[in-house]
Design an enzyme around this catalytic site. Structure first.
Site, PDB file in Angstrom:
ATOM      1  CE1 TYR A  53      -3.789   2.448   0.896  1.00 16.28           C
ATOM      2  CE2 TYR A  53      -2.007   3.550   2.072  1.00 16.28           C
ATOM      3  CZ  TYR A  53      -3.284   3.578   1.528  1.00 16.28           C
ATOM      4  OH  TYR A  53      -4.036   4.714   1.598  1.00 16.28           O
ATOM      5  CD  GLU A  79      -5.997   4.784  -1.088  1.00 19.47           C
ATOM      6  OE1 GLU A  79      -7.008   4.752  -1.801  1.00 19.47           O
ATOM      7  OE2 GLU A  79      -6.037   4.635   0.146  1.00 19.47           O
TER       8      GLU A  79
END
Ligand code: GDP
Ligand code: MN
Length: 422
Positions: free
Chosen positions: A144, A232
């Site tokens: 992530y 993101e």
């Protein structure tokens, strides 16, 4: 999601001390394929991909771009996350499918024009107008990565986690110790040391550390140069040929930078937005749709927040956040009223105006004019105070509209909650 936006919206307004109350505080969101295109321009590794909107485009894309691929990833393009685990209203499970190339046309056909519901879309879902066809990479590790703006350090903050693919909320719950945060000094820019810390947090298994550091620096460069509020990548992945690749892309941009990011802002897709918010943006109103039953029309973001809180306190729920701003015109008030009354869920409207620069008589005229243009099916509670309050009250009285007047904020909220439930 909605709360988050309000948090940002309000802090933005308050910090500007009401100087620019007409500013747009929404955040531009672009599709994954567009984000991937932008990243590619910055030298960030992304899968080869093409966005398609019809069966013909699928055929052409396979011929032109993927003639030798045996399998492709077919990704529904909506402006919301959680697509992998989403479900179409048609019953089809999953907004992201990995299929054999000869099946791509069939699965893309089942996505295009359909409504995908995910954890982030709300029950109404979002329409898929494009599918993104990507080469299927063999991912050996999913991590992530995000860059956001952090209030505490008043600058960009990089967040990384060695586990990824599932939502950051779930990651934070399951692996709180694996999430690392690296603030970046916005004046100095990202240092090798900062980028190194991020890469250590990602803990790549096969990709070269220095190559990863370069990718992180490029991501930071994009974030700053494009005026992002969020970048993101979940998952940022490693492939079996030792590359770090952005396998997903969620990019948001600061609306205040629209003037210098014209190319990016031209990517806006209103079909993905709440129609109430689209109408509000056109009228230059600060509006966020919520799912309660009391429509609110308030001036000032702080007063709007306080009004929502007091509605809650009295057992009601707000249908929206709406700040008409410090110097709204009568026309804007009419638009605001139209948006509130066109919402079926709204069972009562609460107008709470503290006149300062905003004059109570302007609001009152706006309400009266709006009532002439739209049929008012729900009770309206009005609390006016401040500049030109007597004129405002007179205008409302002379209009002979059936309004419920309130003395103060508390009284107004209580009356609105009662009106909405009766
Ligand atoms: P989201 O669910 O909206 O966040 O959509 P993603 O773009 O993250 O896709 C969902 C999942 O599909 C990812 O978490 C990956 O596990 C998987 N995925 C996406 N692209 C590829 C790929 O090229 N190869 C493989 N093996 N999996 C992929
Ligand atoms: Mn994802």
């Amino acid at each position: 999601m909605v709360r988050g936006s309000i948090g940002k919206l309000v802090s933005g307004s308050l910090s500007l001390a009401g100087r620019w109350q007409q500013q747009q505080l929404r955040r531009l969101n672009i599709h994954e394929y567009q984000g991937a295109g932008l990243m590619s321009k910055y030298g960030i590794n992304v899968p080869r991909g093409v966005a398609v909107g019809s069966a013909e485009e699928v055929k052409k894309a396979i011929q032109d771009v993927f003639p030798n691929e045996k399998e492709l990833v077919v990704k529904s393009q909506i402006l919301a996350g959680g697509r992998g685990l989403g479900t179409f209203k048609s019953g089809l499970k999953g907004g992201v499918h990995i299929v054999k190339t000869e099946e791509v046309e069939d699965i893309a056909g089942k996505m295009l024009g359909q409504i995908l519901v995910t954890k982030q879309t709300g029950p109404q879902g979002k329409i898929v107008s494009k599918a993104y066809l990507c080469e299927k990479l063999s991912l050996v590790n999913e991590m992530y990565f995000a860059i956001t703006l952090d209030r505490a350090t008043a600058g960009p903050l990089i967040i990384a986690c060695r586990k990824g693919g599932t939502s950051i909320e779930d990651l934070a719950e399951k692996f709180p110790d694996m999430i690392i945060k690296v603030p970046v000094d916005v004046f100095k820019g990202i240092t090798d040391e900062d980028a190194g810390k991020v890469v250590d947090g990602l803990a790549p298994k096969v990709a070269d550390r220095n190559a990863c550091i370069e990718q992180v620096k490029k991501l930071y460069k994009l974030f700053c140069e494009c005026d992002c509020t969020l970048l993101e990548i979940n998952p940022i992945a490693e492939t079996s040929d030792n590359q770090l690749v952005a396998a997903d892309a969620k990019l948001n941009f600061d609306d205040n930078a629209a003037f210098r990011q014209k190319e990016i802002f031209a990517l806006r897709d209103p079909s993905q937005e709440d129609p109430r918010e689209v109408a509000a943006a056109k009228a230059d109103l600060n509006y966020i749709g919520l799912d309660g039953e009391i429509g609110c029309m308030v001036n000032g973001a702080g007063l709007a927040m306080a009004t929502m809180d007091i509605i809650k306190l009295h057992g009601g729920t707000p249908a929206n956040f709406l700040d008409v701003g410090g110097n709204a015109s009568e026309g804007q008030v009419v638009e605001a009223f139209k948006i509130l009354t066109s919402d079926d869920k709204v069972k009562a409207i609460l107008v709470n105006i503290f006149g300062g620069i905003m004059k109570c008589d302007v609001i009152a005229s706006g309400i009266v004019n709006a009532a002439k243009q739209v049929s008012l099916k729900v009770p309206v509670v009005v609390r006016l105070e401040g500049t030109n309050v007597d004129q405002g009250k007179r205008i409302l009285k002379e209009s002979e509209m059936a309004l419920i007047t309130a003395e103060d904020l508390d009284d107004a909220a209580e009356k609105a909650v009662i009106a909405a439930s009766s």
